[in-house]
Design a protein around this motif. Structure first.
Motif, PDB file in Angstrom:
ATOM      1  N   GLU A 254       0.944  -1.467  -0.363  1.00 38.56           N
ATOM      2  CA  GLU A 254      -0.278   0.042  -0.054  1.00 38.56           C
ATOM      3  C   GLU A 254       0.611   1.103  -0.176  1.00 38.56           C
ATOM      4  O   GLU A 254       0.093   1.955  -0.323  1.00 38.56           O
ATOM      5  CB  GLU A 254      -0.851   0.127   0.910  1.00 38.56           C
ATOM      6  N   LYS A 255       2.155   1.162   0.860  1.00 46.70           N
ATOM      7  CA  LYS A 255       2.817   2.463   0.742  1.00 46.70           C
ATOM      8  C   LYS A 255       2.930   2.689  -0.790  1.00 46.70           C
ATOM      9  O   LYS A 255       3.842   4.119  -1.576  1.00 46.70           O
ATOM     10  CB  LYS A 255       4.176   2.014   1.744  1.00 46.70           C
ATOM     11  N   ARG A 256       3.980   1.621  -1.168  1.00 45.09           N
ATOM     12  CA  ARG A 256       4.315   1.210  -2.979  1.00 45.09           C
ATOM     13  C   ARG A 256       3.220   2.323  -3.440  1.00 45.09           C
ATOM     14  O   ARG A 256       3.647   2.689  -4.593  1.00 45.09           O
ATOM     15  CB  ARG A 256       4.216   0.114  -3.446  1.00 45.09           C
ATOM     16  N   ARG A 257       1.319   2.088  -3.370  1.00 42.90           N
ATOM     17  CA  ARG A 257       0.829   2.029  -4.148  1.00 42.90           C
ATOM     18  C   ARG A 257       0.614   3.329  -4.284  1.00 42.90           C
ATOM     19  O   ARG A 257       0.342   4.394  -5.197  1.00 42.90           O
ATOM     20  CB  ARG A 257      -0.426   1.677  -3.760  1.00 42.90           C
ATOM     21  N   TRP A 258       0.873   4.033  -2.824  1.00 42.22           N
ATOM     22  CA  TRP A 258       0.399   5.312  -2.229  1.00 42.22           C
ATOM     23  C   TRP A 258       1.742   6.462  -3.389  1.00 42.22           C
ATOM     24  O   TRP A 258       1.358   7.217  -4.169  1.00 42.22           O
ATOM     25  CB  TRP A 258       0.944   6.044  -0.833  1.00 42.22           C
TER      26      TRP A 258
ATOM     27  N   LYS B  73       1.181   8.727  -5.928  1.00 40.47           N
ATOM     28  CA  LYS B  73       1.645  10.980  -5.838  1.00 40.47           C
ATOM     29  C   LYS B  73       2.836  11.379  -7.190  1.00 40.47           C
ATOM     30  O   LYS B  73       3.220  11.760  -7.613  1.00 40.47           O
ATOM     31  CB  LYS B  73       2.410  10.923  -4.250  1.00 40.47           C
ATOM     32  N   ALA B  74       3.756   9.817  -7.829  1.00 43.35           N
ATOM     33  CA  ALA B  74       4.403  10.308  -9.257  1.00 43.35           C
ATOM     34  C   ALA B  74       3.655  10.512  -9.675  1.00 43.35           C
ATOM     35  O   ALA B  74       3.492  11.729 -10.701  1.00 43.35           O
ATOM     36  CB  ALA B  74       4.985   9.122  -8.636  1.00 43.35           C
ATOM     37  N   ARG B  75       2.588  10.294  -9.852  1.00 38.08           N
ATOM     38  CA  ARG B  75       1.456  10.508 -10.692  1.00 38.08           C
ATOM     39  C   ARG B  75       0.758  11.315 -11.103  1.00 38.08           C
ATOM     40  O   ARG B  75       0.812  12.183 -11.932  1.00 38.08           O
ATOM     41  CB  ARG B  75       0.452   9.606 -10.860  1.00 38.08           C
ATOM     42  N   VAL B  76       0.604  11.849  -9.752  1.00 35.20           N
ATOM     43  CA  VAL B  76      -0.065  13.499  -9.752  1.00 35.20           C
ATOM     44  C   VAL B  76       1.082  14.646 -10.451  1.00 35.20           C
ATOM     45  O   VAL B  76       0.464  15.032 -10.290  1.00 35.20           O
ATOM     46  CB  VAL B  76      -0.798  13.665  -8.379  1.00 35.20           C
ATOM     47  N   ARG B  77       2.116  13.615  -9.811  1.00 38.82           N
ATOM     48  CA  ARG B  77       3.448  15.392  -9.180  1.00 38.82           C
ATOM     49  C   ARG B  77       3.157  15.324 -11.817  1.00 38.82           C
ATOM     50  O   ARG B  77       3.703  16.664 -11.642  1.00 38.82           O
ATOM     51  CB  ARG B  77       4.359  14.979  -9.227  1.00 38.82           C
ATOM     52  N   LYS B  78       2.961  14.834 -11.767  1.00 34.04           N
ATOM     53  CA  LYS B  78       3.764  14.624 -13.610  1.00 34.04           C
ATOM     54  C   LYS B  78       2.201  15.569 -14.293  1.00 34.04           C
ATOM     55  O   LYS B  78       2.835  15.765 -15.650  1.00 34.04           O
ATOM     56  CB  LYS B  78       3.480  13.201 -14.353  1.00 34.04           C
ATOM     57  N   LEU B  79       0.778  15.515 -13.913  1.00 36.25           N
ATOM     58  CA  LEU B  79      -0.110  16.209 -14.183  1.00 36.25           C
ATOM     59  C   LEU B  79       0.265  17.904 -14.255  1.00 36.25           C
ATOM     60  O   LEU B  79       1.488  18.487 -13.498  1.00 36.25           O
ATOM     61  CB  LEU B  79      -1.218  16.205 -12.919  1.00 36.25           C
TER      62      LEU B  79
ATOM     63  N   VAL C  71      -6.518  17.956  -7.871  1.00 37.84           N
ATOM     64  CA  VAL C  71      -6.205  16.674  -7.227  1.00 37.84           C
ATOM     65  C   VAL C  71      -6.295  16.797  -6.073  1.00 37.84           C
ATOM     66  O   VAL C  71      -6.618  16.259  -5.133  1.00 37.84           O
ATOM     67  CB  VAL C  71      -5.496  14.744  -8.323  1.00 37.84           C
ATOM     68  N   GLU C  72      -4.744  17.775  -5.747  1.00 33.86           N
ATOM     69  CA  GLU C  72      -4.601  17.742  -4.801  1.00 33.86           C
ATOM     70  C   GLU C  72      -5.455  18.151  -3.540  1.00 33.86           C
ATOM     71  O   GLU C  72      -5.311  18.127  -2.456  1.00 33.86           O
ATOM     72  CB  GLU C  72      -3.156  18.616  -4.329  1.00 33.86           C
ATOM     73  N   ALA C  73      -6.041  19.640  -4.017  1.00 38.10           N
ATOM     74  CA  ALA C  73      -7.728  19.794  -3.705  1.00 38.10           C
ATOM     75  C   ALA C  73      -8.505  19.012  -2.772  1.00 38.10           C
ATOM     76  O   ALA C  73      -8.842  19.023  -1.972  1.00 38.10           O
ATOM     77  CB  ALA C  73      -8.589  20.780  -4.116  1.00 38.10           C
ATOM     78  N   PHE C  74      -9.041  17.876  -3.995  1.00 41.07           N
ATOM     79  CA  PHE C  74      -9.416  16.141  -3.535  1.00 41.07           C
ATOM     80  C   PHE C  74      -9.358  16.004  -2.730  1.00 41.07           C
ATOM     81  O   PHE C  74      -9.996  15.335  -1.590  1.00 41.07           O
ATOM     82  CB  PHE C  74      -9.824  16.227  -5.277  1.00 41.07           C
ATOM     83  N   GLU C  75      -8.216  15.063  -3.413  1.00 38.98           N
ATOM     84  CA  GLU C  75      -7.273  14.993  -2.519  1.00 38.98           C
ATOM     85  C   GLU C  75      -7.544  15.010  -0.521  1.00 38.98           C
ATOM     86  O   GLU C  75      -7.231  14.418   0.475  1.00 38.98           O
ATOM     87  CB  GLU C  75      -5.648  14.506  -3.037  1.00 38.98           C
TER      88      GLU C  75
END
Length: 119
Positions: free
Chosen positions: A13-17, A21-27, A35-39
């Motif tokens: 689960e830590k790896r999935r998280w 986060k890496a995917r979000v940083r690429k947006l 996404v960060e606001a929804f997060e």
């Protein structure tokens, strides 16, 4: 659950998280900010179940990645009411949400006692 199973689950689960986060940083910046606001919102009102949380955030990243790739404006994704959007999104992940458990508990309690009134 053995310590090995627990550790394996925790690491997974830590790896999935981290992957999320890496995917979000690429947006693009505006999609990432959305996404960060929804997060932040989901951290308060989302599920308590780690697997469900990971799935929920991965699906959110999928939605915004695809929308960014298609050039879909953020308002076209979330509409005029972002809270309504995220609440509808959240309803797809009822596992582990204390609100849904409490709603079910309340409904069951009233169903039990209401049955006595009808007799």
């Amino acid at each position: 659950m053995s310590i090995l199973e627990f550790t394996s689950k925790l690491i997974g689960e830590k790896r999935r998280w981290r992957d999320y986060k890496a995917r979000v940083r690429k947006l693009p910046a505006n999609y990432r900010a959305a996404v960060e606001a929804f997060e932040r919102y989901l951290m308060y009102f989302g599920s308590e179940d780690a697997d469900s949380v990971c799935s929920m955030f991965e699906d959110l990243a999928d939605l915004f990645e695809q929308s960014a790739a298609d050039g879909t404006p953020i308002r076209d994704i979330v509409g005029e009411e972002p809270v309504e959007f995220i609440e509808a999104f959240l309803r797809n992940y009822p596992e582990g949400q204390w609100r849904y458990r409490e709603r079910d508990r309340l409904t069951d309690a009233i169903d039990r006692v209401a049955g006595d009134d009808e007799a």
